[in-house]
Design a protein around this motif. Structure first.
Motif: not given
Length: 607
Positions: A84, A153, A157, A161, A167, A171
């Motif tokens: 990540t 994390c 994310l 992101i 992605t 997600s």
């Protein structure tokens, strides 16, 4: 159920999963992880989710037994955490393979975590995150807290992101994994007021992400981003062979991981209804779960604080220093999304939460000149009361009650003229004011409740909403006025019956010198109307009533102060809202399945 089902059932025999859950420790630098994470897995159907859950349980049992010695769960977490750190750069560089494998790592973690949470206590779960590859059954008390690090994390994310085709799935998976982290509530009959996951989310390194996370989840709901077309998230075919990882991933097709293709990327999609935006749906569910976490013993819920205090992007006034976790968001976009999404329980619950807890939102909505866009979907929920669950109806009704607390709203709804309300089937309404339609729907809900559910709470709040509006009734539609009279007549008969019973019980104790009970003012007007004849026009009835008002003896009237009924939450609202929110998660979450026999928070019927 077909070959796909039987293949999922073969997962416990898969050599990679057997190695992960086996007795051999796997270093986080071992090439095994690239092999494990190189699979293609399109979104399974609901029936496949159940089979996947059953297959995962056997793998988890083996992992639970061996993980204290191998620390392989921790190694998998570390592999994901290390990846990540490069995820944002990979998204910018369109590194499909790297994102694909990182998503797969998170998918496996989420599947394992869901079973772990169902099968063990939070304390046992926390221990499994601390086991390392040392001596058997040993773990270091000063080792890094992987559970907290994983949560942080995931929050990073979700918030950092960029949302691209490649992605989108990771997600959604990150949000789903956070929901799973908090799902321990499902397996307790009582509302959890202290838990390890709550502690992590409300203090420490996760706390600074509060406002950013709430803002991101709200924007995900607002934007309603649809998933990319099939195959957009998978790495493209490369003319040069794509290097080692591409060759490895391509070779998987002939290996045991082909059980995960379930028809493959290019196959014809199954003909089943799907949510238009899984990301928006999962985001809304997580937001509601976070907003309804109970306060810590030493601090209030920071996610609820963020929801209570955010402001419009057009509001340039500074935030008071006493308000933590504040942020700004586009109210116009939020209002539009709320108007468009009221067909779902969770969107109605979000609207209630914002109206009830955020004064900035409430002021903004009441000032809108297009309130019909918000009120009409709420009225449609109440109109189809027999098709909705009771919680959804309650939320819609409470929203109306909150709105009718404002005199400006009660005036303005009679100035909005609507045409051709197609969903109202009792009578053709070619032209009617929003206020008259609101009256019709609320009265219809009252009558439905009196003949069907007989719910005191529903009855009281419907009448309270009508009472709040009554002082501002203007230019009512003839049908609305007729329904008001009919309701008044019905309630009067019921009231008179109760009063007569009470009077009869009192007469036994009254002497002949006692003053008799007074007649109603209502009797005064009824006698005048009877004297005027049987067939009276609307204009003649109104004229008689006006004349009667002048002649009415003032000494027999009692002056009542103007009443305004306000919605007041119960003393312990979490006892209602937490089971309600988790029932929405259970029924609506994408890609998540829980065995109904394991659920303790509320009763679920098995399929």
């Amino acid at each position: 159920m077909g070959s796909n089902s039987s293949r999922i059932g073969d997962l416990p025999k898969n050599e990679y999963l057997k190695k992960l859950s086996g007795t051999e420790s796997i270093s986080e630098n071992d090439p095994f992880w690239n092999q494990l994470l190189s699979f293609s897995f399109p979104a399974p159907t609901s029936s496949e989710l159940k089979l996947l859950e059953e297959a995962t349980i056997s793998v988890c049992r083996s992992l639970v037994e061996n993980n204290p010695r191998t620390g392989n769960l921790g190694a998998l977490i570390k592999v994901f955490l290390s990846r990540t750190k490069e995820l944002k750069l990979s998204a910018e560089c369109q590194n499909h393979i790297f994102i694909w494998q990182t998503h797969n790592a998170l998918f496996i973690i989420c599947c394992l975590l869901k079973v772990f949470i169902c099968q063990m206590s939070e304390e046992e779960l926390q221990l499994h995150f601390t086991y390392e590859e040392k001596s058997p059954g040993n773990y270091s008390s000063d080792s890094e807290d992987l559970l907290e690090e994983l949560l942080c994390c995931l929050m990073q994310l979700i918030t950092d992101i960029p949302l691209l085709d490649i992605t989108y799935e990771i997600s959604v998976e990150a949000i789903s994994t956070m929901v799973v982290f908090l799902s321990c509530q499902l397996f307790h009959k009582e509302v959890l007021r202290q838990s390890i996951s709550h502690k992590y989310l409300m203090r420490g390194p996760c706390l600074p992400y509060t406002s950013k996370l709430v803002k991101t989840l709200l924007y995900n709901f607002i934007r309603q981003e649809k998933p990319p077309p099939p195959g957009a998230h998978v790495f493209p075919q490369q003319s040069d062979g794509g290097g080692l990882l591409y060759g490895l991933a391509s070779g998987v097709a002939t290996g045991l991981w082909t059980v995960f293709t379930l028809g493959g990327v290019g196959s014809k999609a199954a003909a089943s209804p799907e949510l238009s935006s899984p990301l928006a749906n999962q985001s809304l569910l997580l937001l509601l779960v976070l907003a309804n976490l109970t306060d810590a013993s030493d601090a209030p819920n920071p996610y609820r604080q963020a929801i209570m205090s955010f402001k419009n992007t057009q509001d340039s006034s500074p935030f008071p220093s006493s308000i933590p976790h504040a942020f700004q968001i586009n109210f116009n976009s939020l209002y539009t999304a709320l108007c468009e999404q009221q067909t779902s329980d969770q969107a109605t619950l979000l609207l209630y939460t914002l109206l009830h807890q955020n004064s900035n939102i409430r002021t903004y909505m009441l000032a809108r000149t297009d309130m019909e866009n918000l009120v009409l979907p709420i009225l449609e929920i109440l109109y189809h009361v027999e098709e909705r669950n009771s919680h959804h109806v309650y939320m819609a009704l409470i929203i109306l009650l909150i709105l009718t607390e404002d005199d400006g709203f009660n005036r303005s709804i009679h100035e909005v003229i609507l045409k051709n309300i197609t969903w109202y089937s009792e009578r053709v309404l070619t032209e009617i004011s929003l206020g008259s339609l609101l009256i019709l729907v609320v009265i219809r809900t009252i009558q439905y409740n009196m003949t069907r559910t007989r719910d005191k709470y529903l009855h009281t709040n419907c009448l309270a909403a009508l009472a709040n509006m009554s002082a501002q009734f203007r230019s009512l539609h003839q049908y609305a006025a007729q329904r008001i009279i009919s309701l008044f007549s019905l309630l009067s008969k019921k009231h008179n019956k109760v009063l007569e019973q009470a009077t009869q019980s009192l007469r036994g104790s009254l002497s002949s010198n006692d003053v008799p009970l007074p007649d109603y003012v209502i009797s005064f007007f009824s006698s005048r109307l009877l004297q005027a004849g049987a067939e009276l026009s609307v204009e003649r009835v109104l004229e008689i009533i006006k004349q009667g008002v002048v002649a009415l003896p003032k000494d027999r009237l009692k002056k009542f102060p103007e009443l305004k009924f306000k919605y007041v939450e119960e003393e312990q609202p979490e006892e209602f809202f937490i089971p309600y929110v988790w029932s929405l998660v259970y029924n609506s979450a994408v890609g998540l399945y829980w065995n109904p026999q394991d659920i303790q928070l509320f009763t679920m019927d098995s399929d």
